[in-house]
Design a protein around this motif. Structure first.
Motif, PDB file in Angstrom:
ATOM      1  N   CYS A 163     -13.489  50.076  -4.853  1.00  0.00           N
ATOM      2  CA  CYS A 163     -14.531  49.202  -4.302  1.00  0.00           C
ATOM      3  C   CYS A 163     -15.116  49.790  -3.024  1.00  0.00           C
ATOM      4  N   LEU A 164     -14.263  50.365  -2.196  1.00  0.00           N
ATOM      5  CA  LEU A 164     -14.730  51.005  -0.964  1.00  0.00           C
ATOM      6  C   LEU A 164     -15.622  52.201  -1.285  1.00  0.00           C
ATOM      7  N   ILE A 165     -15.174  53.010  -2.253  1.00  0.00           N
ATOM      8  CA  ILE A 165     -15.965  54.184  -2.656  1.00  0.00           C
ATOM      9  C   ILE A 165     -17.317  53.745  -3.210  1.00  0.00           C
ATOM     10  N   LEU A 166     -17.308  52.736  -4.077  1.00  0.00           N
ATOM     11  CA  LEU A 166     -18.552  52.244  -4.676  1.00  0.00           C
ATOM     12  C   LEU A 166     -19.470  51.660  -3.605  1.00  0.00           C
ATOM     13  N   GLY A 167     -18.885  50.974  -2.622  1.00  0.00           N
ATOM     14  CA  GLY A 167     -19.671  50.419  -1.527  1.00  0.00           C
ATOM     15  C   GLY A 167     -20.378  51.504  -0.739  1.00  0.00           C
ATOM     16  N   VAL A 168     -19.677  52.635  -0.511  1.00  0.00           N
ATOM     17  CA  VAL A 168     -20.283  53.772   0.189  1.00  0.00           C
ATOM     18  C   VAL A 168     -21.451  54.325  -0.628  1.00  0.00           C
ATOM     19  N   GLY A 169     -21.243  54.446  -1.938  1.00  0.00           N
ATOM     20  CA  GLY A 169     -22.300  54.957  -2.809  1.00  0.00           C
ATOM     21  C   GLY A 169     -23.524  54.062  -2.806  1.00  0.00           C
ATOM     22  N   VAL A 170     -23.302  52.755  -2.875  1.00  0.00           N
ATOM     23  CA  VAL A 170     -24.413  51.793  -2.845  1.00  0.00           C
ATOM     24  C   VAL A 170     -25.151  51.888  -1.512  1.00  0.00           C
ATOM     25  N   TYR A 171     -24.384  52.026  -0.430  1.00  0.00           N
ATOM     26  CA  TYR A 171     -24.996  52.153   0.896  1.00  0.00           C
ATOM     27  C   TYR A 171     -25.891  53.394   0.972  1.00  0.00           C
ATOM     28  N   MET A 172     -25.408  54.522   0.441  1.00  0.00           N
ATOM     29  CA  MET A 172     -26.193  55.746   0.472  1.00  0.00           C
ATOM     30  C   MET A 172     -27.474  55.609  -0.335  1.00  0.00           C
ATOM     31  N   GLU A 173     -27.412  54.892  -1.436  1.00  0.00           N
ATOM     32  CA  GLU A 173     -28.611  54.653  -2.229  1.00  0.00           C
ATOM     33  C   GLU A 173     -29.593  53.763  -1.465  1.00  0.00           C
ATOM     34  N   MET A 174     -29.044  52.813  -0.695  1.00  0.00           N
ATOM     35  CA  MET A 174     -29.885  51.947   0.133  1.00  0.00           C
ATOM     36  C   MET A 174     -30.594  52.768   1.218  1.00  0.00           C
ATOM     37  N   VAL A 175     -29.854  53.686   1.837  1.00  0.00           N
ATOM     38  CA  VAL A 175     -30.419  54.533   2.889  1.00  0.00           C
ATOM     39  C   VAL A 175     -31.507  55.441   2.314  1.00  0.00           C
ATOM     40  N   ALA A 176     -31.238  55.998   1.129  1.00  0.00           N
ATOM     41  CA  ALA A 176     -32.210  56.898   0.497  1.00  0.00           C
ATOM     42  C   ALA A 176     -33.519  56.164   0.198  1.00  0.00           C
ATOM     43  N   ASP A 177     -33.400  54.942  -0.327  1.00  0.00           N
ATOM     44  CA  ASP A 177     -34.562  54.078  -0.560  1.00  0.00           C
ATOM     45  C   ASP A 177     -35.658  54.776  -1.363  1.00  0.00           C
ATOM     46  N   VAL A 178     -35.265  55.365  -2.499  1.00  0.00           N
ATOM     47  CA  VAL A 178     -36.261  56.028  -3.347  1.00  0.00           C
ATOM     48  C   VAL A 178     -36.319  55.447  -4.761  1.00  0.00           C
ATOM     49  N   VAL A 179     -35.166  55.260  -5.388  1.00  0.00           N
ATOM     50  CA  VAL A 179     -35.127  54.751  -6.758  1.00  0.00           C
ATOM     51  C   VAL A 179     -34.015  53.716  -6.866  1.00  0.00           C
ATOM     52  N   MET A 180     -34.253  52.668  -7.631  1.00  0.00           N
ATOM     53  CA  MET A 180     -33.204  51.698  -7.904  1.00  0.00           C
ATOM     54  C   MET A 180     -32.623  51.968  -9.286  1.00  0.00           C
ATOM     55  N   LEU A 181     -31.357  51.689  -9.443  1.00  0.00           N
ATOM     56  CA  LEU A 181     -30.748  51.785 -10.765  1.00  0.00           C
ATOM     57  C   LEU A 181     -31.293  50.653 -11.638  1.00  0.00           C
ATOM     58  N   PRO A 182     -31.250  50.801 -12.966  1.00  0.00           N
ATOM     59  CA  PRO A 182     -31.831  49.807 -13.866  1.00  0.00           C
ATOM     60  C   PRO A 182     -31.363  48.374 -13.633  1.00  0.00           C
ATOM     61  N   GLY A 183     -30.095  48.194 -13.239  1.00  0.00           N
ATOM     62  CA  GLY A 183     -29.596  46.845 -12.994  1.00  0.00           C
ATOM     63  C   GLY A 183     -30.376  46.141 -11.909  1.00  0.00           C
ATOM     64  N   GLU A 184     -30.547  46.816 -10.763  1.00  0.00           N
ATOM     65  CA  GLU A 184     -31.281  46.239  -9.645  1.00  0.00           C
ATOM     66  C   GLU A 184     -32.780  46.122  -9.964  1.00  0.00           C
ATOM     67  N   SER A 185     -33.328  47.120 -10.657  1.00  0.00           N
ATOM     68  CA  SER A 185     -34.742  47.068 -11.027  1.00  0.00           C
ATOM     69  C   SER A 185     -35.013  45.927 -11.999  1.00  0.00           C
ATOM     70  N   PHE A 186     -34.061  45.673 -12.882  1.00  0.00           N
ATOM     71  CA  PHE A 186     -34.192  44.560 -13.832  1.00  0.00           C
ATOM     72  C   PHE A 186     -34.252  43.235 -13.078  1.00  0.00           C
ATOM     73  N   VAL A 187     -33.341  43.076 -12.114  1.00  0.00           N
ATOM     74  CA  VAL A 187     -33.314  41.848 -11.308  1.00  0.00           C
ATOM     75  C   VAL A 187     -34.646  41.676 -10.571  1.00  0.00           C
ATOM     76  N   LYS A 188     -35.154  42.783 -10.007  1.00  0.00           N
ATOM     77  CA  LYS A 188     -36.428  42.727  -9.283  1.00  0.00           C
ATOM     78  C   LYS A 188     -37.565  42.346 -10.219  1.00  0.00           C
ATOM     79  N   ALA A 189     -37.545  42.877 -11.449  1.00  0.00           N
ATOM     80  CA  ALA A 189     -38.589  42.554 -12.430  1.00  0.00           C
ATOM     81  C   ALA A 189     -38.557  41.073 -12.779  1.00  0.00           C
TER      82      ALA A 189
END
Length: 220
Positions: free
Chosen positions: A119-145
């Motif tokens: 969970c800690l490792i996954l949290g770090v990965g999610v944080y890095m994706e948030m910092v990058a702020d370029v592409v969302m994974l399909p799960g998050e993009s689906f929710v946004k849609a």
């Protein structure tokens, strides 16, 4: 964004994507369930030949298609980047599952330690994706849609989405094996803990994104 900044952000995203997949695999190897978004692919991978990574890709494609149906002409072209991202993410999952093949915690305490570490490792990965702020994974993009189409709150919709994935996985598991497979207490813990870790890092490490931007701009 300047070219250097774009490259920097996508590099951070790619690293975060790998860490994300490593976290998913670490949680899965704990054998206490997996993250909500991975619960359906994981449950199906237990009963069928395709790997967790492959089922993750299949599910991602389905989510992208539904996004296209929901948004239609409003479907942003950049959302197509979800396709190569999904392929990379699925490959990373299978790679990290292979790297962790020897990991078989044989007591509940070790399983829980493995789960929390994942969970800690996954949290770090999610944080890095948030910092990058370029592409969302399909799960998050689906929710946004869904939010854009039905004018719902993102946070609440995400909770409903994660809950739905978990319930569907539980039904599939019980139908196939007459018992819960792929969904356990670890699924609930991951749902609660990963987001907390990512938000905590976002608050405490807010200087990281500023540093990245400054570095990229200075290089130009």
């Amino acid at each position: 964004m300047r070219k250097k900044e774009v490259i920097t952000r996508y590099l951070i995203f790619l690293i975060g994507l790998f860490i994300n997949s490593f976290g998913v695999s670490f949680i899965t190897k704990a054998s206490l369930g997996t993250s909500p978004i991975s619960s359906i692919p994981y449950t199906l991978s237990i009963g069928f030949k395709p790997t967790l990574g492959m089922f993750t890709l299949y599910m991602s494609i389905i989510l992208i298609i539904i996004q296209f149906i929901l948004l239609r002409k409003k479907f942003p072209k950049e959302y197509l980047l979800q396709i190569p991202v999904s392929i990379a993410f699925s490959w990373f999952i299978d790679l990290t599952m292979e790297l962790l093949a020897a990991m078989k915690p044989d007591t509940y305490i070790l399983q829980m330690i493995s789960l929390l570490t994942g969970c800690l490792i996954l949290g770090v990965g999610v944080y890095m994706e948030m910092v990058a702020d370029v592409v969302m994974l399909p799960g998050e993009s689906f929710v946004k849609a869904v939010c854009v189409t039905f004018h719902t709150d993102f946070g609440r919709t995400k909770v409903v989405f994660d809950s739905s994935m978990t319930i569907i996985a539980a039904v599939i598991g019980y139908t196939m094996f007459q018992e819960l497979k792929g969904v356990r207490e670890g699924t609930v813990i991951a749902a609660l803990l990963v987001g907390m870790v990512a938000r905590f890092l976002a608050r405490k490490l807010s200087f990281v994104e500023a540093f990245i931007l400054n570095t990229a701009n200075e290089a130009n």
